[in-house]
Every structure is written in structure tokens, then in C-alpha cells.
Design a protein around this motif. Structure first.
Motif, PDB file in Angstrom:
ATOM      1  N   LEU A 129      -6.664  11.483   4.624  1.00 18.10           N
ATOM      2  CA  LEU A 129      -5.790  11.589   5.568  1.00 18.10           C
ATOM      3  C   LEU A 129      -5.699  10.613   6.712  1.00 18.10           C
ATOM      4  CD1 LEU A 129      -3.433  13.608   6.827  1.00 18.10           C
ATOM      5  CD2 LEU A 129      -5.071  15.026   7.820  1.00 18.10           C
ATOM      6  N   ALA A 130      -7.040  10.492   7.217  1.00 20.44           N
ATOM      7  CA  ALA A 130      -7.349   9.520   8.401  1.00 20.44           C
ATOM      8  C   ALA A 130      -7.036   8.018   7.818  1.00 20.44           C
ATOM      9  CB  ALA A 130      -8.733   9.577   8.403  1.00 20.44           C
ATOM     10  N   THR A 131      -7.015   7.726   6.605  1.00 18.01           N
ATOM     11  CA  THR A 131      -6.418   6.376   5.961  1.00 18.01           C
ATOM     12  C   THR A 131      -4.921   6.151   6.209  1.00 18.01           C
ATOM     13  OG1 THR A 131      -8.446   6.345   4.524  1.00 18.01           O
ATOM     14  CG2 THR A 131      -6.575   4.835   4.555  1.00 18.01           C
ATOM     15  N   VAL A 132      -4.184   7.285   6.044  1.00 21.47           N
ATOM     16  CA  VAL A 132      -2.582   7.200   6.088  1.00 21.47           C
ATOM     17  C   VAL A 132      -2.464   7.440   7.730  1.00 21.47           C
ATOM     18  CG1 VAL A 132      -0.664   8.560   5.763  1.00 21.47           C
ATOM     19  CG2 VAL A 132      -2.492   8.111   3.953  1.00 21.47           C
ATOM     20  N   ILE A 133      -3.208   8.055   8.355  1.00 22.23           N
ATOM     21  CA  ILE A 133      -2.713   8.291   9.796  1.00 22.23           C
ATOM     22  C   ILE A 133      -2.889   6.831  10.371  1.00 22.23           C
ATOM     23  CG2 ILE A 133      -3.494   9.163  12.025  1.00 22.23           C
ATOM     24  CD1 ILE A 133      -3.882  11.695  10.577  1.00 22.23           C
ATOM     25  N   MET A 134      -4.053   6.259  10.267  1.00 25.04           N
ATOM     26  CA  MET A 134      -4.162   5.036  10.717  1.00 25.04           C
ATOM     27  C   MET A 134      -3.386   3.783  10.031  1.00 25.04           C
ATOM     28  SD  MET A 134      -8.462   5.042  12.012  1.00 25.04           S
ATOM     29  CE  MET A 134      -8.925   6.075  10.948  1.00 25.04           C
ATOM     30  N   GLY A 135      -3.134   3.989   9.088  1.00 24.42           N
ATOM     31  CA  GLY A 135      -2.112   2.923   8.438  1.00 24.42           C
ATOM     32  C   GLY A 135      -0.869   2.940   9.119  1.00 24.42           C
ATOM     33  N   ILE A 176       1.695   0.253   0.600  1.00 28.40           N
ATOM     34  CA  ILE A 176       1.687   1.835   1.294  1.00 28.40           C
ATOM     35  C   ILE A 176       2.553   2.780   0.270  1.00 28.40           C
ATOM     36  CG2 ILE A 176       3.304   2.990   2.998  1.00 28.40           C
ATOM     37  CD1 ILE A 176       2.678   0.469   4.876  1.00 28.40           C
ATOM     38  N   LEU A 177       3.433   2.298  -0.719  1.00 32.28           N
ATOM     39  CA  LEU A 177       3.943   3.344  -1.480  1.00 32.28           C
ATOM     40  C   LEU A 177       3.151   3.730  -2.572  1.00 32.28           C
ATOM     41  CD1 LEU A 177       7.597   2.236  -2.207  1.00 32.28           C
ATOM     42  CD2 LEU A 177       6.871   3.997  -0.858  1.00 32.28           C
ATOM     43  N   LEU A 178       2.064   2.920  -3.075  1.00 27.85           N
ATOM     44  CA  LEU A 178       1.174   3.253  -3.867  1.00 27.85           C
ATOM     45  C   LEU A 178      -0.026   4.176  -3.091  1.00 27.85           C
ATOM     46  CD1 LEU A 178       0.481  -0.345  -5.543  1.00 27.85           C
ATOM     47  CD2 LEU A 178       1.019   1.751  -6.923  1.00 27.85           C
ATOM     48  N   GLY A 179      -0.214   3.719  -1.904  1.00 30.79           N
ATOM     49  CA  GLY A 179      -1.138   4.631  -1.152  1.00 30.79           C
ATOM     50  C   GLY A 179      -0.693   5.879  -0.907  1.00 30.79           C
ATOM     51  N   PRO A 219      -4.103  -2.553  -7.634  1.00 32.91           N
ATOM     52  CA  PRO A 219      -2.965  -3.208  -7.074  1.00 32.91           C
ATOM     53  C   PRO A 219      -2.888  -2.823  -5.602  1.00 32.91           C
ATOM     54  CG  PRO A 219      -2.356  -1.761  -8.735  1.00 32.91           C
ATOM     55  CD  PRO A 219      -3.655  -1.834  -8.759  1.00 32.91           C
ATOM     56  N   MET A 220      -3.237  -1.519  -5.227  1.00 31.16           N
ATOM     57  CA  MET A 220      -2.892  -1.024  -3.685  1.00 31.16           C
ATOM     58  C   MET A 220      -3.744  -1.930  -2.835  1.00 31.16           C
ATOM     59  SD  MET A 220      -4.605   0.699  -1.210  1.00 31.16           S
ATOM     60  CE  MET A 220      -5.900   1.509  -2.188  1.00 31.16           C
ATOM     61  N   LEU A 221      -4.938  -2.144  -3.251  1.00 34.39           N
ATOM     62  CA  LEU A 221      -5.829  -3.144  -2.338  1.00 34.39           C
ATOM     63  C   LEU A 221      -5.282  -4.460  -2.379  1.00 34.39           C
ATOM     64  CD1 LEU A 221      -8.221  -2.404  -0.375  1.00 34.39           C
ATOM     65  CD2 LEU A 221      -9.849  -2.779  -2.222  1.00 34.39           C
ATOM     66  N   MET A 222      -4.800  -4.807  -3.548  1.00 30.87           N
ATOM     67  CA  MET A 222      -4.348  -6.243  -3.390  1.00 30.87           C
ATOM     68  C   MET A 222      -3.202  -6.500  -2.487  1.00 30.87           C
ATOM     69  SD  MET A 222      -2.319  -8.242  -6.370  1.00 30.87           S
ATOM     70  CE  MET A 222      -1.075  -7.607  -6.582  1.00 30.87           C
ATOM     71  N   PHE A 223      -2.310  -5.386  -2.281  1.00 33.34           N
ATOM     72  CA  PHE A 223      -1.009  -5.394  -1.479  1.00 33.34           C
ATOM     73  C   PHE A 223      -1.805  -5.320  -0.263  1.00 33.34           C
ATOM     74  CE2 PHE A 223       1.210  -4.203  -5.339  1.00 33.34           C
ATOM     75  CZ  PHE A 223       2.035  -5.310  -5.512  1.00 33.34           C
ATOM     76  N   MET A 224      -2.648  -4.589   0.005  1.00 31.82           N
ATOM     77  CA  MET A 224      -3.261  -4.393   1.557  1.00 31.82           C
ATOM     78  C   MET A 224      -3.803  -5.463   2.113  1.00 31.82           C
ATOM     79  SD  MET A 224      -2.702  -1.265   2.740  1.00 31.82           S
ATOM     80  CE  MET A 224      -1.866   0.041   1.969  1.00 31.82           C
ATOM     81  N   ILE A 225      -4.639  -6.363   1.481  1.00 32.27           N
ATOM     82  CA  ILE A 225      -5.099  -7.391   1.878  1.00 32.27           C
ATOM     83  C   ILE A 225      -4.352  -8.524   1.759  1.00 32.27           C
ATOM     84  CG2 ILE A 225      -7.168  -8.769   1.485  1.00 32.27           C
ATOM     85  CD1 ILE A 225      -8.629  -6.651  -0.059  1.00 32.27           C
ATOM     86  N   LEU A 250       9.755   1.262 -10.115  1.00 35.47           N
ATOM     87  CA  LEU A 250       9.952   1.890 -11.606  1.00 35.47           C
ATOM     88  C   LEU A 250       8.502   2.190 -12.342  1.00 35.47           C
ATOM     89  CD1 LEU A 250      12.205   2.707 -13.733  1.00 35.47           C
ATOM     90  CD2 LEU A 250      12.027   0.456 -14.718  1.00 35.47           C
ATOM     91  N   ILE A 251       7.680   1.094 -12.329  1.00 37.61           N
ATOM     92  CA  ILE A 251       6.171   1.028 -12.915  1.00 37.61           C
ATOM     93  C   ILE A 251       5.543   2.138 -12.201  1.00 37.61           C
ATOM     94  CG2 ILE A 251       4.088   0.044 -13.244  1.00 37.61           C
ATOM     95  CD1 ILE A 251       5.473  -2.687 -13.001  1.00 37.61           C
ATOM     96  N   LEU A 252       5.672   2.412 -11.010  1.00 34.97           N
ATOM     97  CA  LEU A 252       4.949   3.184  -9.994  1.00 34.97           C
ATOM     98  C   LEU A 252       5.281   4.595 -10.750  1.00 34.97           C
ATOM     99  CD1 LEU A 252       4.435   3.269  -6.496  1.00 34.97           C
ATOM    100  CD2 LEU A 252       4.743   5.409  -7.314  1.00 34.97           C
ATOM    101  N   ILE A 253       6.767   4.933 -10.610  1.00 38.45           N
ATOM    102  CA  ILE A 253       7.185   6.410 -11.080  1.00 38.45           C
ATOM    103  C   ILE A 253       7.095   6.650 -12.333  1.00 38.45           C
ATOM    104  CG2 ILE A 253       9.236   7.465 -11.368  1.00 38.45           C
ATOM    105  CD1 ILE A 253      10.689   5.912  -8.952  1.00 38.45           C
ATOM    106  N   VAL A 254       6.959   5.806 -13.270  1.00 36.62           N
ATOM    107  CA  VAL A 254       6.652   5.995 -14.794  1.00 36.62           C
ATOM    108  C   VAL A 254       5.010   6.553 -14.724  1.00 36.62           C
ATOM    109  CG1 VAL A 254       6.448   5.242 -17.113  1.00 36.62           C
ATOM    110  CG2 VAL A 254       8.476   4.528 -15.697  1.00 36.62           C
TER     111      VAL A 254
END
Ligand code: HEM
Length: 244
Positions: A71-77, A105-108, A163-169, A192-196
Motif C-alpha cells: 500500500l505504501a508503494t502505491v501511495i508514494m507512486g 503502473i498497470l502491472l504494479g 517487467p514491472m521493475l523494468m518499466f519503473m526503472i 492483452l498479455i496482462l489481462i490474459v
């Protein structure tokens, strides 16, 4: 109020929000890896009494730090987005770096929904059962199914985390120089990949048994292999689609 905000944004506040975001993110993802790479394999080798005790004393504490750091990660994001005026003006989403942070962010957020909506909801049952059995009560027959449901979501979060961390950085340090002309295709395919994958970990596609579609959830090694493959796919697509 305005002065305080200006002092905050110009006086290093925004920088320390970023620092706090990464700190909380390390705690969250560090505990995710502890659960997957250490705790689950160790629990599988323990006899029932010791395991119930460990669920009661160790896993319950780890889950507390896990869900609140998420939760803290999302709030500070979102605070970073706010301080960079990205919540009011969405033009950034049209740039390559914007595509990167948007998909990150969508992955996170999907991972966050798994933490609170699937993992914690089911682990509550597992912890209550362990405590009840320790106190001499009868075992809850639903506990094993709850354990399996949260395991699938947890391993899916490991898969998303690469991949989430790849996009963040990559947002500030790599993807900025790419061309965003074809971003519509990238958004579409990535989503589409994320949803599947998310539907799959919820058991909507192949159920919750040990079948072909759930191969990636059968061991932490399979999850790591799948995470690496997903990382390469998201990166290769960025190279192909965002560099015309
Ligand atoms: C779930 C919701 C999340 C949101 C809304 C969010 C938001 C953001 C934003 C806006 C940035 C700044 C991008 C930029 O302008 O450079 C960022 C960077 C970053 N985030 Fe997240 N993030 C989330 C999850 C995570 C998680 C789970 C981690 C795990 C460690 C993480 C780690 C990072 C890192 C390492 C950076 C790079 C900092 C830098 O290069 O300066 N984020 N995030």
C-alpha cells in the motif's frame, strides 16, 4: 498550504517521496520473493504441527509487512505522479517514457490487487485454520483450496514483477529515447498479455488444477523462467513497436 507544498517540492521532498517509494517497493517485492523462493519450499518439507506454528508466528508477521508495504508503494507512486503534475495533465502518456511508466503502473496495480484481493483474503483463512488447529480445533476443509488460490496469485506476481521493475526503472533511465508513434499497438498488446495472465492466475482460463495453462505456477523455478520470458517479450515488443 501553497508555500508548504513549494518548500516540499523544491526542498527535496519530491526526491524523498521517490526514495520512500523505492524503499517500500523493496520491502514489498523482497517479501514476495521470500514467500515464493524460501517459505513455500520450506513449508512443503515441514511436518504439519511445525508448519502451523510457523504460519501463526512467521507467515502472519511477514504478510503484515507485505501488504502494508504494498500500500505504501502505491501511495508514494501516485504521490510521485502528483508532484510531477502527471495526474492533471496526461500528455506524458503519449511519450515513450509515459508508455513505460503507464504499463509499469498497470502491472504494479494488478499486483497490488492480487496482494489485497486474493493473497491476503485467502491467507486470512489459512492463518485462522493454523491457529485453530494449534488450539486443538478441527481443520477447516477449505484451507487447502485457499492456499492454492493465493499461491497462484503470488507466483503470478513474481512473473509480473520482472517487467514491472523494468518499466519503473526504464522510464527515466532507458525508454525515453524511443519513438512513441506506434504506442497504440504497444498499449493494446501489453494490456492483452496482462489481462490474459491475470485471468489465468485467477483460474478463469484453465481452472486451478495442475494443467498445461498453470505450468508457470507449479514451482518457483517455473515462475522465474516465466518471469524472464515475460521480461524478454515486453522488452522485445518495445524494441520492435516503439522503434519504427
Ligand atoms: C503499484 C503502483 C506503482 C506506482 C503508481 C508507481 C509509480 C512510479 C512512478 C510515477 C515512478 C517515477 C517514474 C519516473 O518518472 O521516473 C516510479 C519509479 C520507480 N518505481 Fe514505481 N510505482 C509503482 C510500483 C512500484 C513497485 C512495486 C516497485 C518495486 C520495487 C517500484 C519501484 C520503482 C523504481 C525502482 C522506480 C525508479 C526510480 C527512479 O529511477 O528514479 N514501483 N514508480
Amino acid at each position: 498550504m501553497e508555500l508548504a507544498l513549494e518548500l516540499f517540492t523544491k526542498g527535496g521532498g519530491a526526491f524523498f517521496v521517490r526514495w520512500g517509494h523505492v524503499l517500500a517497493g523493496i520491502m514489498w517485492i523482497g517479501l514476495l520473493y521470500y514467500f515464493n523462493f524460501v517459505q513455500v519450499p520450506a513449508f512443503a518439507e515441514m511436518e504439519a504441527g511445525a508448519r502451523n506454528n510457523a504460519v501463526d508466528k512467521v507467515a502472519s508477521r511477514a504478510l503484515q509487512w507485505f501488504r502494508w508495504s504494498a500500500l505504501a508503494t502505491v501511495i508514494m507512486g501516485f504521490l510521485i505522479l502528483y508532484l510531477q503534475d502527471q495526474l492533471t495533465d496526461m500528455k506524458w502518456a503519449k511519450q515513450a517514457s509515459g508508455v513505460s511508466i503507464m504499463i509499469g503502473i498497470l502491472l504494479g496495480l494488478t499486483m497490488f490487487a492480487n496482494v489485497w484481493g486474493v493473497i491476503w483474503r485467502n491467507q486470512k483463512v489459512v492463518i485462522a485454520n493454523a491457529r485453530n488447529v494449534q488450539a486443538g480445533g478441527t481443520a477447516n476443509p477449505d484451507a487447502a483450496a485457499c492456499s492454492r488460490t493465493s499461491l497462484m496469485a503470488s507466483r503470478q506476481n513474481v512473473i509480473f514483477s520482472f517487467p514491472m521493475l523494468m518499466f519503473m526503472i526504464g522510464t527515466s533511465h532507458f525508454f525515453g529515447s524511443f519513438d512513441a508513434q506506434n504506442r497504440g499497438y504497444y498499449y493494446g498488446i501489453s494490456l492483452l498479455i496482462l489481462i490474459v495472465l491475470e485471468l489465468n492466475c485467477l483460474g478463469v482460463i484453465g481452472g486451478k488444477g495442475q494443467n498445461f495453462t498453470n505450468w508457470m505456477y507449479e514451482s518457483h523455478k517455473n515462475a522465474i523462467i516465466s518471469a524472464s520470458v515475460l521480461l524478454v517479450i515486453y522488452y522485445a515488443l518495445f524494441e520492435c513497436i516503439m522503434k519504427p
